[in-house]
Design an enzyme around this catalytic site. Structure first.
Site, short mmCIF file in Angstrom:
data_model
loop_
_atom_site.label_atom_id
_atom_site.label_comp_id
_atom_site.label_asym_id
_atom_site.label_seq_id
_atom_site.Cartn_x
_atom_site.Cartn_y
_atom_site.Cartn_z
N TYR A 1 3.67 23.32 48.39
CA TYR A 1 5.00 23.37 48.78
C TYR A 1 5.17 23.06 50.14
O TYR A 1 4.51 23.29 51.09
CB TYR A 1 5.26 24.88 48.56
N ARG B 1 8.98 62.58 61.28
CA ARG B 1 9.30 61.99 59.86
C ARG B 1 9.45 63.06 58.85
O ARG B 1 10.61 63.25 58.91
CB ARG B 1 7.63 61.27 59.59
N MET C 1 2.23 31.53 44.96
CA MET C 1 2.33 32.87 44.41
C MET C 1 1.14 33.13 43.65
O MET C 1 0.54 34.44 43.83
CB MET C 1 3.25 33.02 43.32
N LYS D 1 -3.61 57.37 47.65
CA LYS D 1 -2.20 57.01 47.41
C LYS D 1 -2.28 55.39 47.44
O LYS D 1 -3.29 55.02 47.94
CB LYS D 1 -1.25 57.43 48.45
#
Length: 373
Positions: free
Chosen positions: A265, A132, A313, A38
């Protein structure tokens, strides 16, 4: 000019095969690995990892979502693919079309799945204490009801251990209590004449800390990829695991900062003397935690150098004053080896106050995944 791009992941498939071998030695007789691929195989690349594992003889897999399962099927992955989480009713048809196995998350969900108009394979989730997904282990009436629904073929029953990574006596006691509850459900199903199903409760730590447990599958995730969730974790089993993944990028350009110059930044870093700075072509959109701003490190030409300023980013800054021959195009290692040094995924996790599972699964899709030479 370069065979590898701006930022990429290298996968050592020999280490993957080694980990499979090591984990199979730990498993109890008759227990098979059902790899958890997954979250894009914990950032490694689900199709590439799944295909390689199938070539090794692995037959069954588990994922979190129906879309993950469909991607594997369309890539040619055969065998059982178990969806561990919720699938929306509007995608029930895909469960049938792609021959997928769905988790029963509770009684109402089972009824809805049964009424969808398709014959669906399913594993019943049993809640033994994690609270869960799954039907409460003490609610045998509901469990038996689900197992007898006409349009659902129950091929497995499973639960999830929630503190099997813990080493305290309380954690061990709770884990064994969960196992006892799960075994009680299995025994009651057998006594009711329901016997044709597979069982599984162990994840990575369930195998590494409780290898003596006797079930049909082990849903191994993070250990398969050669790392533990935390750097301080200890395990009971004797398993020598090797990391599969390395994360690398490139120096885009070199700049000189003079005393008093600030960068990035917020101008969060100010040079206290003349330094040499490299701009590296990877950032938080690729999965590098922004929390590493000003505290993380990378490897360049076998030298460990600090990340400075705020991670952007698409780029980050490193101080390469100590790397005298650094130049544009140089390979930068964020996870993996360079020369005699290595940065483990757990180091990034520790510095980011999280676990390796999150670090790896956050690695972005714009990172090219390639097999290491």
């Amino acid at each position: 000019m370069y065979k590898k791009g701006r930022a990429w992941i290298e996968l050592n498939m020999k280490n993957l095969a080694h980990n499979v071998e090591q984990l199979q030695l730990v498993l109890s007789d008759g227990c098979e690995i059902m790899p958890a691929i997954k979250a894009n195989a914990y950032g490694h690349g689900a199709v590439l990892i799944g295909t390689t594992l199938q070539e090794m003889g692995i037959r069954d897999f588990c994922v979190a979502t129906v879309n993950e399962a469909v991607e594997l099927r369309e890539a040619g992955i055969k065998g059982q693919i178990l969806i561990l989480g919720y699938t929306s009713p509007y995608q029930f048809e895909e469960l049938h079309r792609y021959r997928l196995t769905q988790t029963i998350v509770d009684l109402d969900y089972a009824k809805m799945l049964n009424d969808c108009g398709y014959q669906i394979n399913a594993h019943v989730g049993i809640d033994t204490g994690m609270h869960r997904l799954g039907i409460n282990s003490e609610d045998m009436e509901s469990i038996l009801y689900v197992c007898r629904l006409s349009n659902i073929k129950i091929t497995g029953v499973f639960s999830h251990l929630c503190v099997s990574d813990g080493s305290s006596e309380e954690d061990k006691e709770y884990t064994l209590k969960q196992v006892k509850k799960f075994n009680s459900v299995i025994n009651n199903l057998h006594l009711s004449g329901i016997k044709e199903f597979k069982t599984h409760i162990q994840g990575s730590y369930g195998v590494l800390n409780y290898p003596e447990l006797q079930f049909d599958y082990a849903r191994i995730g993070i250990a398969l990829y050669g790392v533990l969730s935390n750097s301080l974790d200890t395990i009971e089993a004797e398993a020598s695991l090797k990391p599969v993944l390395s994360l690398k990028s490139r120096v885009e350009c070199i700049k000189v900062l003079y005393e008093g110059d600030a960068l990035g930044y917020g101008l969060s870093y100010t040079a206290h003397n003349e330094i040499k700075v490299a701009v590296v072509s990877i950032g938080y959109a690729d999965g590098v935690p922004r929390e590493l701003s000003g505290i993380g490190h990378v490897l360049l030409r076998g030298i460990k150098v600090p990340i400075i300023g705020r991670i952007c980013m698409d780029q980050l800054f490193i101080d390469v004053t100590t790397v005298h021959d650094a130049k544009a195009g140089d390979e930068v290692v964020l996870i993996g080896k360079s020369g005699q040094l290595e940065i483990a995924a757990s180091e990034l996790a520790d510095d980011s106050h999280t676990i390796t599972n999150e670090i790896l699964s956050r690695l972005g899709n714009r990172l090219e995944r390639i097999e290491a030479n």
